[in-house]
Enzyme design. Sequence first.
Site, PDB file in Angstrom:
ATOM      1  N   ALA A 199       5.038   8.875  16.562  1.00 35.44           N
ATOM      2  CA  ALA A 199       5.340   7.519  16.075  1.00 35.44           C
ATOM      3  C   ALA A 199       6.585   7.522  15.193  1.00 35.44           C
ATOM      4  O   ALA A 199       7.446   6.637  15.317  1.00 35.44           O
ATOM      5  CB  ALA A 199       4.143   6.973  15.295  1.00 35.44           C
ATOM      6  N   LYS A 200       6.694   8.523  14.313  1.00 39.82           N
ATOM      7  CA  LYS A 200       7.839   8.557  13.392  1.00 39.82           C
ATOM      8  C   LYS A 200       9.138   8.911  14.121  1.00 39.82           C
ATOM      9  O   LYS A 200      10.217   8.457  13.720  1.00 39.82           O
ATOM     10  CB  LYS A 200       7.571   9.544  12.247  1.00 39.82           C
ATOM     11  CG  LYS A 200       6.419   9.133  11.328  1.00 39.82           C
ATOM     12  CD  LYS A 200       6.672   7.798  10.633  1.00 39.82           C
ATOM     13  CE  LYS A 200       5.631   7.499   9.559  1.00 39.82           C
ATOM     14  NZ  LYS A 200       5.856   6.209   8.889  1.00 39.82           N
ATOM     15  N   GLY A 237       2.945  -2.886   3.274  1.00 37.92           N
ATOM     16  CA  GLY A 237       2.155  -1.833   2.631  1.00 37.92           C
ATOM     17  C   GLY A 237       2.622  -1.545   1.223  1.00 37.92           C
ATOM     18  O   GLY A 237       2.760  -0.379   0.829  1.00 37.92           O
ATOM     19  N   ALA A 238       2.849  -2.602   0.445  1.00 37.86           N
ATOM     20  CA  ALA A 238       3.464  -2.428  -0.874  1.00 37.86           C
ATOM     21  C   ALA A 238       2.447  -2.410  -2.009  1.00 37.86           C
ATOM     22  O   ALA A 238       2.816  -2.527  -3.174  1.00 37.86           O
ATOM     23  CB  ALA A 238       4.498  -3.526  -1.114  1.00 37.86           C
ATOM     24  N   SER A 239       1.153  -2.246  -1.689  1.00 36.77           N
ATOM     25  CA  SER A 239       0.163  -2.260  -2.760  1.00 36.77           C
ATOM     26  C   SER A 239       0.113  -0.931  -3.507  1.00 36.77           C
ATOM     27  O   SER A 239      -0.431  -0.855  -4.604  1.00 36.77           O
ATOM     28  CB  SER A 239      -1.221  -2.600  -2.196  1.00 36.77           C
ATOM     29  OG  SER A 239      -1.573  -1.674  -1.194  1.00 36.77           O
ATOM     30  N   ARG A 240       0.668   0.107  -2.905  1.00 37.99           N
ATOM     31  CA  ARG A 240       0.640   1.417  -3.598  1.00 37.99           C
ATOM     32  C   ARG A 240       1.733   2.320  -3.038  1.00 37.99           C
ATOM     33  O   ARG A 240       2.485   1.912  -2.137  1.00 37.99           O
ATOM     34  CB  ARG A 240      -0.739   2.069  -3.425  1.00 37.99           C
ATOM     35  CG  ARG A 240      -1.009   2.506  -2.001  1.00 37.99           C
ATOM     36  CD  ARG A 240      -2.373   3.161  -1.860  1.00 37.99           C
ATOM     37  NE  ARG A 240      -2.407   4.028  -0.689  1.00 37.99           N
ATOM     38  CZ  ARG A 240      -3.490   4.647  -0.238  1.00 37.99           C
ATOM     39  NH1 ARG A 240      -4.641   4.476  -0.857  1.00 37.99           N
ATOM     40  NH2 ARG A 240      -3.430   5.433   0.811  1.00 37.99           N
ATOM     41  N   ASN A 294       7.328  -0.161   5.872  1.00 31.87           N
ATOM     42  CA  ASN A 294       6.794   0.989   5.131  1.00 31.87           C
ATOM     43  C   ASN A 294       5.351   1.312   5.505  1.00 31.87           C
ATOM     44  O   ASN A 294       4.962   2.475   5.454  1.00 31.87           O
ATOM     45  CB  ASN A 294       6.895   0.691   3.626  1.00 31.87           C
ATOM     46  CG  ASN A 294       6.059   1.660   2.811  1.00 31.87           C
ATOM     47  OD1 ASN A 294       6.450   2.809   2.622  1.00 31.87           O
ATOM     48  ND2 ASN A 294       4.898   1.221   2.346  1.00 31.87           N
ATOM     49  N   TYR A 306       1.273  11.083  14.620  1.00 34.64           N
ATOM     50  CA  TYR A 306       2.149  10.671  13.507  1.00 34.64           C
ATOM     51  C   TYR A 306       3.605  11.060  13.799  1.00 34.64           C
ATOM     52  O   TYR A 306       4.527  10.248  13.637  1.00 34.64           O
ATOM     53  CB  TYR A 306       1.649  11.355  12.233  1.00 34.64           C
ATOM     54  CG  TYR A 306       2.347  10.959  10.957  1.00 34.64           C
ATOM     55  CD1 TYR A 306       1.998   9.793  10.276  1.00 34.64           C
ATOM     56  CD2 TYR A 306       3.330  11.775  10.397  1.00 34.64           C
ATOM     57  CE1 TYR A 306       2.617   9.446   9.085  1.00 34.64           C
ATOM     58  CE2 TYR A 306       3.950  11.440   9.205  1.00 34.64           C
ATOM     59  CZ  TYR A 306       3.588  10.275   8.555  1.00 34.64           C
ATOM     60  OH  TYR A 306       4.209   9.933   7.373  1.00 34.64           O
ATOM     61  N   ASP A 331      -1.952  -7.647   8.389  1.00 33.10           N
ATOM     62  CA  ASP A 331      -2.111  -6.314   8.975  1.00 33.10           C
ATOM     63  C   ASP A 331      -1.012  -6.110  10.022  1.00 33.10           C
ATOM     64  O   ASP A 331      -1.002  -6.784  11.052  1.00 33.10           O
ATOM     65  CB  ASP A 331      -3.503  -6.236   9.600  1.00 33.10           C
ATOM     66  CG  ASP A 331      -3.819  -4.873  10.183  1.00 33.10           C
ATOM     67  OD1 ASP A 331      -2.875  -4.111  10.486  1.00 33.10           O
ATOM     68  OD2 ASP A 331      -5.015  -4.580  10.340  1.00 33.10           O
TER      69      ASP A 331
HETATM   70  P1  NAD Z   1       0.087   5.325   1.179  1.00 35.93           P
HETATM   71  O1  NAD Z   1      -1.093   5.593   2.041  1.00 35.93           O
HETATM   72  O2  NAD Z   1      -0.013   5.620  -0.277  1.00 35.93           O
HETATM   73  O3  NAD Z   1       0.555   3.816   1.323  1.00 35.93           O
HETATM   74  C1  NAD Z   1       0.658   3.214   2.573  1.00 35.93           C
HETATM   75  C2  NAD Z   1       0.378   1.750   2.394  1.00 35.93           C
HETATM   76  O4  NAD Z   1       0.460   1.116   3.681  1.00 35.93           O
HETATM   77  C3  NAD Z   1      -1.011   1.488   1.852  1.00 35.93           C
HETATM   78  O5  NAD Z   1      -0.932   0.520   0.837  1.00 35.93           O
HETATM   79  C4  NAD Z   1      -1.758   0.927   3.058  1.00 35.93           C
HETATM   80  O6  NAD Z   1      -2.791   0.026   2.722  1.00 35.93           O
HETATM   81  C5  NAD Z   1      -0.637   0.234   3.800  1.00 35.93           C
HETATM   82  N1  NAD Z   1      -0.966  -0.002   5.206  1.00 35.93           N
HETATM   83  C6  NAD Z   1      -1.476   0.877   6.080  1.00 35.93           C
HETATM   84  N2  NAD Z   1      -1.674   0.278   7.263  1.00 35.93           N
HETATM   85  C7  NAD Z   1      -1.263  -1.014   7.123  1.00 35.93           C
HETATM   86  C8  NAD Z   1      -1.214  -2.131   7.991  1.00 35.93           C
HETATM   87  N3  NAD Z   1      -1.640  -2.033   9.256  1.00 35.93           N
HETATM   88  N4  NAD Z   1      -0.736  -3.302   7.514  1.00 35.93           N
HETATM   89  C9  NAD Z   1      -0.310  -3.411   6.241  1.00 35.93           C
HETATM   90  N5  NAD Z   1      -0.348  -2.375   5.369  1.00 35.93           N
HETATM   91  C10 NAD Z   1      -0.825  -1.201   5.808  1.00 35.93           C
HETATM   92  O7  NAD Z   1       1.302   6.128   1.844  1.00 35.93           O
HETATM   93  P2  NAD Z   1       2.768   6.456   1.277  1.00 35.93           P
HETATM   94  O8  NAD Z   1       2.805   7.901   0.976  1.00 35.93           O
HETATM   95  O9  NAD Z   1       3.144   5.472   0.251  1.00 35.93           O
HETATM   96  O10 NAD Z   1       3.609   6.259   2.620  1.00 35.93           O
HETATM   97  C11 NAD Z   1       4.400   5.103   2.859  1.00 35.93           C
HETATM   98  C12 NAD Z   1       5.190   5.332   4.138  1.00 35.93           C
HETATM   99  O11 NAD Z   1       5.998   6.497   4.007  1.00 35.93           O
HETATM  100  C13 NAD Z   1       4.319   5.557   5.371  1.00 35.93           C
HETATM  101  O12 NAD Z   1       4.923   4.963   6.499  1.00 35.93           O
HETATM  102  C14 NAD Z   1       4.317   7.064   5.497  1.00 35.93           C
HETATM  103  O13 NAD Z   1       4.078   7.473   6.821  1.00 35.93           O
HETATM  104  C15 NAD Z   1       5.717   7.395   5.037  1.00 35.93           C
HETATM  105  N6  NAD Z   1       5.874   8.777   4.579  1.00 35.93           N
HETATM  106  C16 NAD Z   1       5.225   9.235   3.473  1.00 35.93           C
HETATM  107  C17 NAD Z   1       5.382  10.566   3.087  1.00 35.93           C
HETATM  108  C18 NAD Z   1       4.717  11.156   1.878  1.00 35.93           C
HETATM  109  O14 NAD Z   1       4.845  12.381   1.677  1.00 35.93           O
HETATM  110  N7  NAD Z   1       4.025  10.403   1.062  1.00 35.93           N
HETATM  111  C19 NAD Z   1       6.205  11.412   3.834  1.00 35.93           C
HETATM  112  C20 NAD Z   1       6.854  10.899   4.949  1.00 35.93           C
HETATM  113  C21 NAD Z   1       6.684   9.582   5.306  1.00 35.93           C
END
Ligand code: NAD
Length: 251
Positions: A160-161, A13-16, A92, A157, A64
């Site tokens: 899972a976490k 999930g490193a595109s963003r 991630n 969520y 995926d």
């Molecule tokens: P985001 O939605 O910006 O990025 C998540 C990325 O994961 C996206 O690029 C998405 O396309 C990719 N993704 C989702 N499902 C996928 C799959 N099945 N296969 C491959 N890629 C997939 O979210 P973020 O804020 O960057 O969060 C990243 C991680 O950190 C997540 O696991 C999220 O639960 C965790 N997190 C984020 C926060 C926050 O406040 N942003 C807080 C706690 C935990």
Amino acid sequence: MFDLTGKVALVTGASRGLGRAMAIAFAAQGADVAVNYRGNRDAAGETVDAIRAAGRRAEIIQGDTSQGRDGCEAIVTAAIDAFGTVDILVNNAGITRDNLLMRMGAEEWDAVLSTNLSGPFWMTRAIARPMMKARSGRIINMSSAAGRMGNPGQANYAAAKAGLIGLTKTTARELASRGITCNAIAPGLIETDLTADLPEAAAEAITTLTPMGYAGSAEDVAAAAVYFASDEARYVTGQVIGVDGGMVMGS
Ligand code: NAD
């Protein structure tokens, strides 16, 4: 300190968001990066461009992580084929499908569990053998403060976490003797696309619970990932670090 020169990182999930920030931070420390994405190739390409601009190698690996054993093995195999090895895996990729417990349907439950918990399990299964052979490795799981303290509207969520923390500790215990560490990062409220849609009242409620009083940045999370990935963290395993402005203070 924290020199990752010669290491290869695979970030799901490193595109963003946090995935992109971690991929770029690894590259800044000298690592090459396999950039996994699911759907947005252009966005993944932007992550790759940023890594290459830093003078490191980056390749796009579509896949995926919610597709079980075969899907995750395909991602790991593609990364190893491209780079010859993977030294650092960051689980991630994650999604939210928020709803109150009494309204939560099977689709919402299953989608979050399969992405946020089964995905990291199958990715870890797939990477364990090559890392065991190499007798070294770093596995970093992205948990959440919600997994440590619960959060209304996030039964799926948070479960899972929290499960991911159990997976982290078990992986750490099973693989420690092979020189592989496994740790988790539990971010609080971090400004990314994932949290951009959060209703203002919900974001305010979270910042009220945050001693620092403001949301963190993706770079705050990436710094913790760089540490866990480093040689300097060789004696640290099975740990959960909160990058959460002090929201959760575990003993
Ligand atoms: P985001 O939605 O910006 O990025 C998540 C990325 O994961 C996206 O690029 C998405 O396309 C990719 N993704 C989702 N499902 C996928 C799959 N099945 N296969 C491959 N890629 C997939 O979210 P973020 O804020 O960057 O969060 C990243 C991680 O950190 C997540 O696991 C999220 O639960 C965790 N997190 C984020 C926060 C926050 O406040 N942003 C807080 C706690 C935990």
